[in-house]
Design a protein around this motif. Structure first.
Motif, PDB file in Angstrom:
ATOM      1  N   ALA A  69      15.073   8.759   3.829  1.00 56.17           N
ATOM      2  CA  ALA A  69      15.734   9.581   2.687  1.00 56.17           C
ATOM      3  C   ALA A  69      15.146   9.556   1.642  1.00 56.17           C
ATOM      4  CB  ALA A  69      17.306   9.068   2.559  1.00 56.17           C
ATOM      5  N   ILE A  70      14.552   8.711   1.090  1.00 57.56           N
ATOM      6  CA  ILE A  70      14.004   8.722  -0.307  1.00 57.56           C
ATOM      7  C   ILE A  70      12.675   9.647  -0.367  1.00 57.56           C
ATOM      8  CG2 ILE A  70      12.451   7.469  -2.088  1.00 57.56           C
ATOM      9  CD1 ILE A  70      14.202   5.152  -1.118  1.00 57.56           C
ATOM     10  N   GLU A  71      11.972   9.704   1.036  1.00 56.09           N
ATOM     11  CA  GLU A  71      10.717  10.380   1.081  1.00 56.09           C
ATOM     12  C   GLU A  71      10.997  11.781   1.576  1.00 56.09           C
ATOM     13  OE1 GLU A  71       8.253   8.183   4.140  1.00 56.09           O
ATOM     14  OE2 GLU A  71       7.972   6.583   2.757  1.00 56.09           O
ATOM     15  N   GLY A  72      12.301  12.183   1.883  1.00 51.99           N
ATOM     16  CA  GLY A  72      12.766  13.600   2.095  1.00 51.99           C
ATOM     17  C   GLY A  72      12.633  13.975   3.558  1.00 51.99           C
ATOM     18  N   LYS A  73      12.548  12.835   4.365  1.00 53.14           N
ATOM     19  CA  LYS A  73      12.567  13.176   5.775  1.00 53.14           C
ATOM     20  C   LYS A  73      13.859  13.437   6.313  1.00 53.14           C
ATOM     21  CE  LYS A  73       8.260  11.026   6.378  1.00 53.14           C
ATOM     22  NZ  LYS A  73       7.409   9.794   6.975  1.00 53.14           N
TER      23      LYS A  73
ATOM     24  N   ALA B 202      22.000   9.818  -3.245  1.00 52.32           N
ATOM     25  CA  ALA B 202      22.324  11.156  -3.836  1.00 52.32           C
ATOM     26  C   ALA B 202      21.767  11.738  -5.001  1.00 52.32           C
ATOM     27  CB  ALA B 202      24.011  11.394  -3.997  1.00 52.32           C
ATOM     28  N   GLU B 203      21.324  10.601  -5.857  1.00 51.06           N
ATOM     29  CA  GLU B 203      20.484  10.896  -7.270  1.00 51.06           C
ATOM     30  C   GLU B 203      19.187  11.305  -6.834  1.00 51.06           C
ATOM     31  OE1 GLU B 203      21.550  10.810 -10.485  1.00 51.06           O
ATOM     32  OE2 GLU B 203      23.662  10.380  -9.525  1.00 51.06           O
ATOM     33  N   ARG B 204      18.634  11.204  -5.505  1.00 51.68           N
ATOM     34  CA  ARG B 204      17.402  11.521  -5.311  1.00 51.68           C
ATOM     35  C   ARG B 204      16.224  10.927  -5.809  1.00 51.68           C
ATOM     36  NH1 ARG B 204      16.774  17.790  -3.358  1.00 51.68           N
ATOM     37  NH2 ARG B 204      15.300  16.811  -2.133  1.00 51.68           N
ATOM     38  N   PRO B 205      16.282   9.455  -5.626  1.00 51.85           N
ATOM     39  CA  PRO B 205      15.166   8.643  -6.272  1.00 51.85           C
ATOM     40  C   PRO B 205      13.803   9.119  -5.804  1.00 51.85           C
ATOM     41  CG  PRO B 205      16.348   7.502  -4.754  1.00 51.85           C
ATOM     42  CD  PRO B 205      17.363   8.612  -4.795  1.00 51.85           C
ATOM     43  N   ALA B 206      12.909   8.766  -6.664  1.00 45.85           N
ATOM     44  CA  ALA B 206      11.392   9.218  -6.411  1.00 45.85           C
ATOM     45  C   ALA B 206      10.954   8.041  -5.121  1.00 45.85           C
ATOM     46  CB  ALA B 206      10.713   9.288  -7.718  1.00 45.85           C
ATOM     47  N   ASP B 207      11.127   6.844  -5.789  1.00 45.21           N
ATOM     48  CA  ASP B 207      10.492   5.888  -4.730  1.00 45.21           C
ATOM     49  C   ASP B 207      11.552   4.785  -4.604  1.00 45.21           C
ATOM     50  OD1 ASP B 207      10.394   4.529  -7.139  1.00 45.21           O
ATOM     51  OD2 ASP B 207       8.774   5.430  -7.572  1.00 45.21           O
ATOM     52  N   LEU B 208      11.136   3.796  -3.784  1.00 49.42           N
ATOM     53  CA  LEU B 208      11.859   2.469  -3.622  1.00 49.42           C
ATOM     54  C   LEU B 208      12.377   1.828  -4.984  1.00 49.42           C
ATOM     55  CD1 LEU B 208      13.315   0.730  -1.523  1.00 49.42           C
ATOM     56  CD2 LEU B 208      11.292  -0.447  -1.267  1.00 49.42           C
ATOM     57  N   ASP B 209      11.303   1.669  -5.767  1.00 50.74           N
ATOM     58  CA  ASP B 209      11.930   1.025  -7.095  1.00 50.74           C
ATOM     59  C   ASP B 209      12.922   1.800  -7.905  1.00 50.74           C
ATOM     60  OD1 ASP B 209       9.851  -0.967  -6.426  1.00 50.74           O
ATOM     61  OD2 ASP B 209       8.365   0.152  -7.452  1.00 50.74           O
TER      62      ASP B 209
ATOM     63  N   ALA C  75       2.719   5.321  -7.027  1.00 49.01           N
ATOM     64  CA  ALA C  75       4.001   4.814  -7.197  1.00 49.01           C
ATOM     65  C   ALA C  75       4.483   3.861  -5.857  1.00 49.01           C
ATOM     66  CB  ALA C  75       5.085   5.914  -7.231  1.00 49.01           C
ATOM     67  N   GLY C  76       3.670   3.963  -4.805  1.00 47.85           N
ATOM     68  CA  GLY C  76       3.833   3.042  -3.645  1.00 47.85           C
ATOM     69  C   GLY C  76       4.056   3.587  -2.343  1.00 47.85           C
ATOM     70  N   LYS C  77       3.929   5.341  -2.267  1.00 52.17           N
ATOM     71  CA  LYS C  77       3.983   5.701  -1.044  1.00 52.17           C
ATOM     72  C   LYS C  77       3.023   5.258  -0.014  1.00 52.17           C
ATOM     73  CE  LYS C  77       7.583   8.376  -2.469  1.00 52.17           C
ATOM     74  NZ  LYS C  77       8.911   8.183  -1.740  1.00 52.17           N
ATOM     75  N   GLY C  78       3.478   5.286   1.150  1.00 51.57           N
ATOM     76  CA  GLY C  78       2.568   4.818   2.216  1.00 51.57           C
ATOM     77  C   GLY C  78       1.642   5.897   2.911  1.00 51.57           C
ATOM     78  N   PRO C  79       0.767   5.744   3.859  1.00 55.53           N
ATOM     79  CA  PRO C  79      -0.122   6.597   4.592  1.00 55.53           C
ATOM     80  C   PRO C  79       0.717   7.715   5.318  1.00 55.53           C
ATOM     81  CG  PRO C  79      -0.799   4.276   5.041  1.00 55.53           C
ATOM     82  CD  PRO C  79       0.469   4.287   4.319  1.00 55.53           C
ATOM     83  N   GLY C  80       1.852   7.300   5.826  1.00 56.10           N
ATOM     84  CA  GLY C  80       2.802   8.237   6.551  1.00 56.10           C
ATOM     85  C   GLY C  80       3.094   9.276   5.607  1.00 56.10           C
ATOM     86  N   TYR C  81       3.627   8.949   4.547  1.00 59.17           N
ATOM     87  CA  TYR C  81       4.264  10.162   3.392  1.00 59.17           C
ATOM     88  C   TYR C  81       2.887  10.772   3.051  1.00 59.17           C
ATOM     89  CZ  TYR C  81       6.001  11.877  -0.870  1.00 59.17           C
ATOM     90  OH  TYR C  81       6.395  12.869  -1.860  1.00 59.17           O
ATOM     91  N   GLU C  82       1.842  10.215   2.940  1.00 56.06           N
ATOM     92  CA  GLU C  82       0.728  10.999   2.438  1.00 56.06           C
ATOM     93  C   GLU C  82       0.303  12.043   3.206  1.00 56.06           C
ATOM     94  OE1 GLU C  82      -4.164  10.266   1.271  1.00 56.06           O
ATOM     95  OE2 GLU C  82      -2.915   8.674   1.923  1.00 56.06           O
ATOM     96  N   ARG C  83       0.364  11.916   4.802  1.00 53.19           N
ATOM     97  CA  ARG C  83       0.144  12.732   5.686  1.00 53.19           C
ATOM     98  C   ARG C  83       1.132  13.923   5.869  1.00 53.19           C
ATOM     99  NH1 ARG C  83      -1.092   7.865   8.689  1.00 53.19           N
ATOM    100  NH2 ARG C  83       0.933   7.887   9.836  1.00 53.19           N
TER     101      ARG C  83
END
Length: 471
Positions: free
Chosen positions: A266-270, A206-213, A293-301
């Motif tokens: 959920a973190i990536e907003g999907k 619910a705090e909407r973290p930017a990434d897994l870390d 920050a560690g996002k993957g290729p799927g997030y980049e697309r």
């Protein structure tokens, strides 16, 4: 688990209205239960004189509206009881959450007092709010299902603060359903470690973290030890609560929606999280920062497609509004922000004037109503017997007198007709301003977002803009 109860306070047989209000409020403010008043907070009233202020508002309502109810049907005030699971919260935090519950429930329209009791194993709050709204023109209208609405609001607050709730409460009924007390009695124990972990995950997301870390950092802040296991999995253990084994973050252990892939989505907003609505025009994503920050290729697309849509919307906006010159766009964004702040300040000033006007009208009516009693008291040379018989009316007289002096600040008291006309004008002004306020806020949010996306598209930064102007 946090539970709530909504009660109505009436005057009992042989009990005056003043006595009824004082009795329930005195119980809530009991020094032995609140650690000498340490855990008491209030909104639009003074804890020391809250009973008199509730009475004054009630008398003002009757004088202003001409409405009178039968004593046995008149709701003097409402009481909310909010209890928390033993050992899960501090008195100070419980009082803060109780205050926020009261503010959200009354929408800031009713005076209330929150008293937190620490005399039992479970910390609990007693919230008393006046049945009459602040301007004394209406009363709180209880509705069918209000207890369930209050429970949902309390549950949301508890989840936001990482506290446990009753997950499947049963309504009170003579049939197969059971009330909370019966439900709790049949439970084998408190929430399991899996239950607590699910609540902690919901709160962190619910705090909407930017990434897994950042998500893992929120879990650590909630008291969990994090361990990365073979194969890229993650496990959690609640520290200091007796949990010996780690619990794996996966659907087979915690249920649907609690797999590592679900959390990442959920973190990536999907995956849309409860309570968060998306705007039609949103800020473009800083893809490079997210990848770093560690996002993957799927997030980049996904982010590239998202940014293309937002840039297309931004370009369509500036073409439709003939803002193809960047300086015009920047000027309009500044003007929209300035207009919003000006109207916001006008709304605040109007609301303050309405509050003063309503307070003066209520105090004037109460003063005129109780002044004859004071004159009689004065004529008896301040007889103790007369004081004992008319104490409530005399307290109302003094309270009204003090309120008038405070609001007038040495100025002359206007006539009632003038006050009523001023109140009508202020109400009409606020209605007009609020419509302008909502439109100004939407316009500001839209143009500021558009400008930020254009800055991203053109590669502008604050320092870059300054250098370009210098050239």
């Amino acid at each position: 688990m946090a539970t709530t109860t909504l009660l109505q306070r009436h005057a009992g047989e042989g009990e005056t209205i003043a006595e009824a209000i004082r009795d329930c409020l005195d119980y809530g403010k009991d020094p032995e239960k609140t650690e000498s008043g340490k855990y008491i907070s209030a909104y639009e009233c003074d804890p020391a004189t809250v009973a008199d202020e509730f009475l004054l508002a009630k008398a003002s309502y009757a004088a202003m509206t001409g409405r009178e109810q039968k004593k046995e049907n008149d709701v003097l005030c409402y009481q909310i009881r909010q209890s928390f699971y033993p050992g899960e919260i501090t008195p100070k935090e419980a009082n803060r959450i109780g205050y926020e519950l009261a503010m959200r429930w009354t929408k800031g329209r009713h005076a209330f007092i929150v008293t937190t009791h620490t005399d039992k194993q479970h910390i609990h709050c007693h919230i008393y709010y006046n049945s009459t709204i602040l301007d004394c023109t209406r009363k709180f209208r209880n509705f069918w299902g209000s207890s369930f609405a209050l429970r949902r609001l309390s549950d949301r607050l508890c989840l936001e603060n990482g506290l446990s709730i009753v997950e499947n409460p049963k309504p009170r009924s003579k049939g197969k359903y059971r009330n909370y007390g019966e439900w709790q009695k049949d439970r084998k124990g408190p929430l399991s470690y899996q239950d607590r972990l699910r609540l902690a995950i919901d709160t962190a997301l619910a705090e909407r973290p930017a990434d897994l870390d950042e998500f893992l950092a929120l879990m650590k802040r909630a008291g969990y030890e994090v361990k990365k296991v073979r194969g890229g999995g993650i496990s959690f253990r609640l520290t200091g609560q007796g949990q010996e084994r780690f619990t794996r973050l996966r659907a087979s252990t915690l249920g649907d929606g609690y797999d590592l892939q679900d959390v990442l989505a959920a973190i990536e907003g999907k995956e849309k999280r409860p309570g968060h609505s998306e705007r039609k025009i949103s800020l473009a994503v800083d893809i490079q920062a997210k990848l770093a920050a560690g996002k993957g290729p799927g997030y980049e697309r996904w982010a590239k497609v998202f940014n293309i849509k937002q840039m297309a919307a931004a370009l369509a906006y500036i073409q439709d509004n003939n803002l193809t010159d960047y300086e015009q766009l920047a000027k309009k964004a500044t003007e929209a922000a300035d207009r919003f702040h000006v109207i916001s300040e006008q709304v605040k000033q109007t609301e303050q004037a309405m509050k003063t006007n309503a307070g003066l009208k209520a105090a004037t009516v109460q003063y005129a109503k109780t002044r004859p009693v004071f004159e009689q008291y004065k004529a008896t040379k301040y007889s103790r017997k007369f004081l004992a018989e008319h104490e409530a009316d005399l307290e109302l007289y003094r309270a009204a007198q003090t309120e008038m002096r405070s609001l007038l600040g040495g100025a002359k008291l206007p006539k009632m007709d003038v006050l009523k006309e001023e109140g009508r004008k202020l109400t009409a002004k606020k209605k007009q301003l609020y419509g302008e306020y909502q439109k100004a806020r939407r316009d500001m949010q839209e143009i500021v977002t558009i400008k930020a996306n254009i800055d991203t598209l053109m590669g502008y930064t604050e320092s870059g803009r300054k250098q370009e102007k210098e050239r």
